[in-house]
Design an enzyme around this catalytic site. Structure first.
Site, PDB file in Angstrom:
ATOM      1  N   HIS A 360       0.663  -0.994   0.000  1.00  0.00           N
ATOM      2  CA  HIS A 360       0.018  -0.147   0.072  1.00  0.00           C
ATOM      3  C   HIS A 360       1.058   0.982   0.126  1.00  0.00           C
ATOM      4  O   HIS A 360       0.519   2.240  -0.191  1.00  0.00           O
ATOM      5  CB  HIS A 360      -1.124  -0.275   1.282  1.00  0.00           C
ATOM      6  CG  HIS A 360      -2.170   0.675   0.850  1.00  0.00           C
ATOM      7  ND1 HIS A 360      -3.095   1.386  -0.428  1.00  0.00           N
ATOM      8  CD2 HIS A 360      -3.457   0.827   1.595  1.00  0.00           C
ATOM      9  CE1 HIS A 360      -3.549   2.234   0.075  1.00  0.00           C
ATOM     10  NE2 HIS A 360      -4.094   1.430   0.997  1.00  0.00           N
ATOM     11  N   ASP A 364      -2.121   2.454  -4.531  1.00  0.00           N
ATOM     12  CA  ASP A 364      -3.492   2.672  -3.850  1.00  0.00           C
ATOM     13  C   ASP A 364      -4.396   1.195  -3.940  1.00  0.00           C
ATOM     14  O   ASP A 364      -4.701   1.391  -5.085  1.00  0.00           O
ATOM     15  CB  ASP A 364      -3.471   4.105  -4.726  1.00  0.00           C
ATOM     16  CG  ASP A 364      -2.640   4.826  -4.105  1.00  0.00           C
ATOM     17  OD1 ASP A 364      -2.357   4.959  -2.932  1.00  0.00           O
ATOM     18  OD2 ASP A 364      -3.144   5.848  -4.639  1.00  0.00           O
TER      19      ASP A 364
END
Length: 389
Positions: A360, A364
Site C-alpha cells: 500500500h 493505492d
C-alpha cells in the site's frame, strides 16, 4: 646442477606426480552470485562405492536450491573429507576419488581404523544413553516436588523431537518475516465465476493436447489475465527502491510451487510475449524441476509478480504474503459450487475466491481493485483476451 642430477630429480617428480595423479578431488561447485555458502545435507554414496564421471555423490542445501556435488572422474570413493552438516563454500573438498578400478591400500587402512573406532565408540554412547535417564528421573522428581497439583502438567521432553531447521526453510522464514516488516500489506478480495473458462477448457482440451503436446490447464489463463491486468495497471508491476520507483517494462511471472522441502517460486520469463501453450510448457517444466529438486538459481531469480494457487490443497480463502522484491501477489483458491444470482435466477456455479495482497506504500486501493477486477473480467470471459477489451 648436472644433467644427471636434473634427470634424476625429474624422474622422482614424475613418479610422485603419477602416484598423486590417481586421486582426484570432488569439490563444492559454484552456487551462484548471490549464494556464498551451503550446508552439506547428505551423502549419496559411501566410501568404497564406485562412481561414474559426473555422478552425484553428495547434496548441498543452500538458501534457495539443493545442488549436487558430482564426481569429476570415474573411480572409487577413497574417503570423505567433510561431514554432513558442515557449512561449505565453493571449491571446498568433499571427497577423494581414486581413478583406479579397485580401492587402493590407502582406502583399506582408514576403513579398518574406522571399524576399530566404531567398535570402541558404542560403549561411550551407551554410557551417555544410560546416564540420561538418571538425569531425567532426578529432574522429574525435583520438578514434581516444586509443582503444585493445581498447575498444568506439561508433556515430558522425551515426547518431543528437536531437529536443525533446513537452510531452505530458514531462508523462507527470514524472507517472509522481512516482507511482513517491510511492506504495508493490504489484501483485497473478489470472486470469479469459472463457468466459461471451464467450458472453454473442456471444449478444446483434446485439440490443444493434439497440437501443442501439453494439457490446457487453468493456470495459463490466470497468467494471461495477470499479464493483461499488469499492462492496464503498470504500478502493480513496479517496485520501490529507496526513494525511487522502478517501473519494469517486462513481465516475469513467478509461480509458487510447493515441494517436500518447502515453497519455491520459479519464474516464467517474458510472459507478455507467450501464448497459452508456451505458458503451460513453462509451468510444467518448472514444476517438474521443482519436484526433482533440479531448480537452478537462474530459475528463481527475479520475477515482477507472483501467482500462488492454494486451491490445489483445498484452500477456500487466504491472504498471501508478498514475495520480495515484488509489490503484489495473487492468491487463487479452490473452485466450489455456490449459489449465485444470474439474470435474476439463483443458479449453482463453480466459484473461486481471488485475493490480491499489495504494497500500500506504492499501490493505492483504486489500482488494486481495478487490477483484480480486470483478472475477474478476463477469466469470466476469455474472449476479452482475443479482442483486447
Amino acid at each position: 646442477m648436472s644433467d644427471v642430477s636434473a634427470l634424476s630429480y625429474l624422474k622422482v617428480f614424475l613418479d610422485a606426480h603419477s602416484q598423486l595423479g590417481d586421486l582426484v578431488e570432488a569439490v563444492v561447485p559454484f552456487m551462484g552470485e548471490s549464494i556464498t555458502d551451503g550446508t552439506l545435507a547428505t551423502f549419496l554414496k559411501k566410501p568404497g562405492d564406485r562412481v561414474e564421471a559426473d555422478e552425484p555423490i553428495a547434496q548441498i542445501e543452500t538458501d534457495k536450491v539443493t545442488m549436487d556435488v558430482a564426481s569429476p572422474e570415474a573411480g572409487i570413493i577413497e574417503k570423505f573429507v567433510a561431514s554432513e552438516g558442515d557449512i561449505v563454500t565453493p571449491g571446498v573438498k568433499v571427497a577423494i576419488i581414486s581413478k583406479s578400478a579397485a580401492p587402493s591400500k590407502t582406502h583399506t587402512q582408514p576403513s579398518e581404523d574406522t571399524s576399530q573406532k566404531q567398535s570402541t565408540a558404542p560403549p561411550v554412547e551407551e554410557n551417555k544413553v544410560e546416564a540420561k535417564p538418571s538425569k531425567v528421573e532426578s529432574s522429574t522428581t525435583h520438578a514434581s516436588k516444586l509443582t503444585s497439583s493445581s498447575e498444568p502438567q506439561l508433556p515430558p521432553k522425551e515426547r518431543e523431537r528437536r531437529v536443525p531447521m533446513p537452510r531452505l526453510r530458514k531462508r523462507i522464514a527470514n524472507r517472509l518475516k522481512d516482507s511482513q516488516n517491510t511492506f504495508a500489506m493490504l489484501t483485497t478480495f473478489n470472486e470469479v465465476d469459472m463457468t466459461n473458462l471451464m467450458k472453454l477448457r473442456s471444449d478444446y482440451k483434446d485439440k490443444f493436447v493434439e497440437k501443442h503436446g501439453v494439457k490446457l490447464g487453468l493456470m495459463s489463463c490466470f497468467v494471461k489475465a495477470a499479464v493483461s491486468a499488469l499492462q492496464n495497471q503498470p504500478i502493480v508491476n513496479a517496485v520501490i527502491d529507496g526513494d525511487d520507483i522502478i517501473y519494469r517494462e517486462y513481465i516475469d511471472i513467478s509461480v509458487a510451487v510447493g515441494t517436500s522441502k518447502g515453497l519455491v517460486v520459479p519464474v516464467i520469463r517474458d510472459t507478455d510475449t507467450m501464448n497459452f501453450a508456451d505458458i503451460e510448457k513453462g509451468i510444467n517444466n518448472l514444476a517438474k524441476k521443482a519436484t526433482e529438486g533440479a531448480l537452478s538459481i537462474d530459475d528463481m531469480a527475479g520475477g515482477t509478480f507472483t501467482i500462488s494457487n492454494g486451491g490445489v490443497y483445498g484452500s477456500l480463502i487466504s491472504t498471501p504474503i508478498i514475495n520480495p522484491p515484488q509489490s503484489s501477489i495473487l492468491g487463487m483458491h479452490s473452485i466450489v459450487q455456490r449459489p449465485v444470482v444470474v439474470n435474476g435466477s439463483i443458479l449453482a456455479r463453480p466459484m473461486m475466491y481471488l485475493a490480491l495482497t499489495y504494497d500500500h506504500r506504492l499501490i493505492d486501493g483504486r489500482e488494486a481493485v481495478l487490477f483484480l477486477r480486470r483478472i475477474k473480467d478476463v477469466v469470466e470471459d476469455p474472449r476479452r483476451l482475443l479482442l483486447d477489451i
